[in-house]
Design a protein around this motif. Sequence first.
Motif, PDB file in Angstrom:
ATOM      1  N   ARG A 119       0.870  -1.186   0.049  1.00 24.03           N
ATOM      2  CA  ARG A 119      -0.045   0.039   0.149  1.00 24.03           C
ATOM      3  C   ARG A 119       0.854   1.091  -0.093  1.00 24.03           C
ATOM      4  NH1 ARG A 119      -2.949  -3.379   3.678  1.00 24.03           N
ATOM      5  NH2 ARG A 119      -4.817  -4.026   2.632  1.00 24.03           N
ATOM      6  N   GLY A 120       2.120   1.130  -0.519  1.00 26.59           N
ATOM      7  CA  GLY A 120       2.873   2.268  -0.766  1.00 26.59           C
ATOM      8  C   GLY A 120       4.111   2.416   0.001  1.00 26.59           C
ATOM      9  N   VAL A 121       5.269   2.135  -0.904  1.00 25.52           N
ATOM     10  CA  VAL A 121       6.602   2.494  -0.562  1.00 25.52           C
ATOM     11  C   VAL A 121       7.340   3.609  -1.100  1.00 25.52           C
ATOM     12  CG1 VAL A 121       6.897  -0.287  -0.033  1.00 25.52           C
ATOM     13  CG2 VAL A 121       7.630   0.895  -2.460  1.00 25.52           C
ATOM     14  N   PRO A 122       8.476   4.281  -0.794  1.00 28.22           N
ATOM     15  CA  PRO A 122       9.109   5.299  -1.480  1.00 28.22           C
ATOM     16  C   PRO A 122       9.131   5.109  -2.645  1.00 28.22           C
ATOM     17  CG  PRO A 122       9.718   5.080   0.881  1.00 28.22           C
ATOM     18  CD  PRO A 122       8.995   4.079   0.571  1.00 28.22           C
ATOM     19  N   VAL A 123       9.259   6.237  -3.506  1.00 26.25           N
ATOM     20  CA  VAL A 123       9.767   5.840  -4.902  1.00 26.25           C
ATOM     21  C   VAL A 123      10.869   7.386  -5.308  1.00 26.25           C
ATOM     22  CG1 VAL A 123       7.476   7.104  -6.001  1.00 26.25           C
ATOM     23  CG2 VAL A 123       9.301   5.749  -7.441  1.00 26.25           C
ATOM     24  N   VAL A 124      11.979   7.073  -6.016  1.00 26.43           N
ATOM     25  CA  VAL A 124      12.568   8.163  -6.193  1.00 26.43           C
ATOM     26  C   VAL A 124      12.670   8.016  -7.892  1.00 26.43           C
ATOM     27  CG1 VAL A 124      15.172   9.031  -6.524  1.00 26.43           C
ATOM     28  CG2 VAL A 124      14.146   7.924  -4.189  1.00 26.43           C
ATOM     29  N   GLN A 125      12.209   9.175  -8.321  1.00 29.21           N
ATOM     30  CA  GLN A 125      11.803   9.223  -9.754  1.00 29.21           C
ATOM     31  C   GLN A 125      13.051  10.180 -10.642  1.00 29.21           C
ATOM     32  OE1 GLN A 125       9.760   7.549 -11.042  1.00 29.21           O
ATOM     33  NE2 GLN A 125       7.579   8.195 -10.474  1.00 29.21           N
ATOM     34  N   VAL A 126      13.702   9.161 -11.359  1.00 31.34           N
ATOM     35  CA  VAL A 126      14.709  10.033 -12.422  1.00 31.34           C
ATOM     36  C   VAL A 126      14.527   9.916 -13.750  1.00 31.34           C
ATOM     37  CG1 VAL A 126      17.231   9.761 -12.706  1.00 31.34           C
ATOM     38  CG2 VAL A 126      16.432   8.863 -10.613  1.00 31.34           C
ATOM     39  N   PRO A 127      13.661  11.066 -14.196  1.00 27.39           N
ATOM     40  CA  PRO A 127      13.161  11.209 -15.712  1.00 27.39           C
ATOM     41  C   PRO A 127      14.283  11.604 -16.492  1.00 27.39           C
ATOM     42  CG  PRO A 127      12.561  13.041 -14.565  1.00 27.39           C
ATOM     43  CD  PRO A 127      12.935  12.031 -13.154  1.00 27.39           C
ATOM     44  N   THR A 128      14.582  10.588 -17.716  1.00 28.41           N
ATOM     45  CA  THR A 128      15.661  10.961 -18.435  1.00 28.41           C
ATOM     46  C   THR A 128      15.196  11.252 -19.869  1.00 28.41           C
ATOM     47  OG1 THR A 128      15.299   8.722 -19.513  1.00 28.41           O
ATOM     48  CG2 THR A 128      16.924   9.096 -17.247  1.00 28.41           C
ATOM     49  N   THR A 129      13.782  11.784 -20.002  1.00 24.42           N
ATOM     50  CA  THR A 129      13.307  12.309 -21.196  1.00 24.42           C
ATOM     51  C   THR A 129      12.653  13.831 -20.662  1.00 24.42           C
ATOM     52  OG1 THR A 129      11.033  11.388 -20.982  1.00 24.42           O
ATOM     53  CG2 THR A 129      12.698  10.115 -22.061  1.00 24.42           C
ATOM     54  N   LEU A 130      12.540  14.574 -21.984  1.00 22.54           N
ATOM     55  CA  LEU A 130      11.822  15.924 -21.620  1.00 22.54           C
ATOM     56  C   LEU A 130      10.596  15.690 -21.107  1.00 22.54           C
ATOM     57  CD1 LEU A 130      12.077  19.074 -21.577  1.00 22.54           C
ATOM     58  CD2 LEU A 130      11.596  19.010 -24.107  1.00 22.54           C
ATOM     59  N   LEU A 131       9.697  14.886 -21.617  1.00 23.38           N
ATOM     60  CA  LEU A 131       8.476  14.450 -21.119  1.00 23.38           C
ATOM     61  C   LEU A 131       8.385  14.203 -19.620  1.00 23.38           C
ATOM     62  CD1 LEU A 131       5.527  14.212 -22.139  1.00 23.38           C
ATOM     63  CD2 LEU A 131       6.177  11.990 -22.938  1.00 23.38           C
ATOM     64  N   LYS A 138      -5.605   4.492 -21.887  1.00 23.09           N
ATOM     65  CA  LYS A 138      -4.317   4.920 -21.250  1.00 23.09           C
ATOM     66  C   LYS A 138      -4.479   5.405 -19.775  1.00 23.09           C
ATOM     67  CE  LYS A 138      -0.132   7.516 -22.189  1.00 23.09           C
ATOM     68  NZ  LYS A 138       0.504   8.185 -22.915  1.00 23.09           N
ATOM     69  N   ASN A 139      -3.742   4.807 -18.778  1.00 28.73           N
ATOM     70  CA  ASN A 139      -3.790   5.365 -17.627  1.00 28.73           C
ATOM     71  C   ASN A 139      -5.070   5.120 -16.714  1.00 28.73           C
ATOM     72  OD1 ASN A 139      -0.981   5.976 -17.706  1.00 28.73           O
ATOM     73  ND2 ASN A 139      -1.495   8.023 -18.716  1.00 28.73           N
ATOM     74  N   LEU A 140      -5.980   4.222 -17.245  1.00 31.63           N
ATOM     75  CA  LEU A 140      -7.209   4.192 -16.454  1.00 31.63           C
ATOM     76  C   LEU A 140      -7.017   3.489 -14.998  1.00 31.63           C
ATOM     77  CD1 LEU A 140      -9.474   3.124 -19.427  1.00 31.63           C
ATOM     78  CD2 LEU A 140      -9.013   5.290 -18.307  1.00 31.63           C
ATOM     79  N   VAL A 141      -6.030   2.648 -14.961  1.00 30.96           N
ATOM     80  CA  VAL A 141      -5.519   2.156 -13.555  1.00 30.96           C
ATOM     81  C   VAL A 141      -4.448   2.870 -13.255  1.00 30.96           C
ATOM     82  CG1 VAL A 141      -4.760  -0.004 -12.507  1.00 30.96           C
ATOM     83  CG2 VAL A 141      -6.451  -0.165 -14.355  1.00 30.96           C
ATOM     84  N   GLY A 142      -4.513   3.290 -11.852  1.00 26.52           N
ATOM     85  CA  GLY A 142      -3.491   4.154 -11.280  1.00 26.52           C
ATOM     86  C   GLY A 142      -3.697   4.640  -9.769  1.00 26.52           C
ATOM     87  N   ALA A 143      -2.510   5.264  -9.402  1.00 28.09           N
ATOM     88  CA  ALA A 143      -2.817   5.610  -7.883  1.00 28.09           C
ATOM     89  C   ALA A 143      -2.056   6.998  -7.955  1.00 28.09           C
ATOM     90  CB  ALA A 143      -2.412   4.702  -6.927  1.00 28.09           C
ATOM     91  N   PHE A 144      -2.572   7.869  -7.074  1.00 31.84           N
ATOM     92  CA  PHE A 144      -1.799   9.054  -6.681  1.00 31.84           C
ATOM     93  C   PHE A 144      -0.567   8.660  -5.737  1.00 31.84           C
ATOM     94  CE2 PHE A 144      -5.625  11.004  -8.141  1.00 31.84           C
ATOM     95  CZ  PHE A 144      -5.079  11.849  -8.888  1.00 31.84           C
ATOM     96  N   HIS A 145       0.653   8.829  -5.983  1.00 31.11           N
ATOM     97  CA  HIS A 145       1.636   8.517  -5.221  1.00 31.11           C
ATOM     98  C   HIS A 145       2.835   9.239  -5.226  1.00 31.11           C
ATOM     99  CE1 HIS A 145       3.763   5.821  -2.361  1.00 31.11           C
ATOM    100  NE2 HIS A 145       4.630   5.577  -3.190  1.00 31.11           N
ATOM    101  N   PRO A 146       2.788  10.369  -4.430  1.00 31.76           N
ATOM    102  CA  PRO A 146       4.107  11.506  -4.644  1.00 31.76           C
ATOM    103  C   PRO A 146       5.503  10.749  -4.411  1.00 31.76           C
ATOM    104  CG  PRO A 146       2.160  12.371  -3.233  1.00 31.76           C
ATOM    105  CD  PRO A 146       1.855  11.039  -3.369  1.00 31.76           C
ATOM    106  N   PRO A 147       6.342  11.117  -5.027  1.00 29.98           N
ATOM    107  CA  PRO A 147       7.717  10.653  -4.904  1.00 29.98           C
ATOM    108  C   PRO A 147       8.331  11.131  -3.728  1.00 29.98           C
ATOM    109  CG  PRO A 147       7.653  12.385  -6.741  1.00 29.98           C
ATOM    110  CD  PRO A 147       6.225  12.162  -6.507  1.00 29.98           C
ATOM    111  N   ALA A 148       9.433  10.458  -3.450  1.00 35.04           N
ATOM    112  CA  ALA A 148      10.330  11.098  -2.370  1.00 35.04           C
ATOM    113  C   ALA A 148      11.134  12.042  -2.853  1.00 35.04           C
ATOM    114  CB  ALA A 148      11.193   9.967  -1.791  1.00 35.04           C
ATOM    115  N   VAL A 149      11.755  12.205  -4.241  1.00 37.26           N
ATOM    116  CA  VAL A 149      12.493  13.207  -4.616  1.00 37.26           C
ATOM    117  C   VAL A 149      12.467  13.035  -6.420  1.00 37.26           C
ATOM    118  CG1 VAL A 149      14.597  11.913  -4.623  1.00 37.26           C
ATOM    119  CG2 VAL A 149      14.418  14.489  -4.589  1.00 37.26           C
ATOM    120  N   VAL A 150      12.383  14.000  -7.290  1.00 39.98           N
ATOM    121  CA  VAL A 150      12.462  13.746  -8.681  1.00 39.98           C
ATOM    122  C   VAL A 150      13.878  14.385  -8.991  1.00 39.98           C
ATOM    123  CG1 VAL A 150      11.685  14.153 -10.902  1.00 39.98           C
ATOM    124  CG2 VAL A 150      10.075  13.991  -8.896  1.00 39.98           C
TER     125      VAL A 150
END
Length: 378
Positions: free
Chosen positions: A118-130, A149-161
């Motif tokens: 039900r939720g563990v931390p995520v660190v996002q490292v985007p490598t594209t402009l999008l 598209k994206n009909l299954v999902g959740a709100f889950h703020p990252p720890a850092v981007v």
Amino acid sequence: MSDLKVIDVAGQYDVVIGRGVVTSVADRIPEGALRVLIVHAPALQSVADALTGELAHRGLHPTSVALPDAEEAKTAAVAADLWARLGQEGFTRTDVVVAIGGGATTDLGGFVAATWLRGVPVVQVPTTLLGMVDAAVGGKTGINTLEGKNLVGAFHPPAVVVCDLSLLRTLPRADLVAGMAEVVKCGFIRDPRILELVADPGAALDIDGDVLPELVARAVQVKADVVAADLREASLREILNYGHTFAHAIEQVEHYGWRHGDAVAVGMVFVAELAHRAGLIDEALVAWHRSVLSSLGLPTEYRFDDDPQARWGALTTAMMRDKKTRGAMLRFVVLTGIGQTDRLEGPLPAQLYEAFEAVAIQVGTGTAGSGTSPQPVD
């Protein structure tokens, strides 16, 4: 702007923007973590390997998994494989997922993190402009289904981007251009300065120049401001979906063969044409959409090879599944002026079809709308 920019999102996490900052990811792993699952796009194996080595050197237990390319990663089957890996590795609530890649990778990585225990931390490292200006920021996560598209999902703020602009050098030119659609979107809905900056496409798309970092920071700031006011898309946050209703329909009908940014570009022209027909904006603002997008190399028209009525029927069916739809009523985010947004609910069928005709080109017949850019080829 300075080499390093840190943007706070709703007091919950930071977006770090700069060149060479990917080397700081290990320093940003949340305290208390022991195990780290690194999911990454196939082309980013070397980045994942470097992080794996650094984390192991620090006494953590990293596991690296290469994902399928692009939207092929965003399936329930791939998510289930990652859940199995987390279970096999004994991941607890203090352990961390790191997602390295484009929007599809960060969407999937965030979704897996949101749903494991039900939720563990995520660190996002985007490598594209999008990924940097849209997908990795805001806490939306998701996967695709056959229905949309994206009909299954959740709100889950990252720890850092962590947005390392130097990684954009690995992008094909077409992907960099496609990502600019989300930047332009932020200009139309909130920050007109962006539209001024992209007036010089060469400078805007120069990875080593000064304009692109400012564009990324401004687009992220737009999203941060909107998210801070509406964390769970109850009202204001919908404006970030400007152009996306028609864009997601294109993506679904084209079996995700279009780049997301290219579809968003056409989607913005479609909804501008719709707003004009509803009497909300003038023809000059519609023309500005086409001019800005085409100057950057983005498409402003939608090409197809079957009957227009049949294609419109498929697109309408897809739009009815859009998250902004209420009951049987289509709802669109529209402009009433630069930086001014509203909702258009239940537009007339004739207005919708006229907007479609304005962006549609039936290949091989010479029947064309008023767009000027060719369909992208992936």
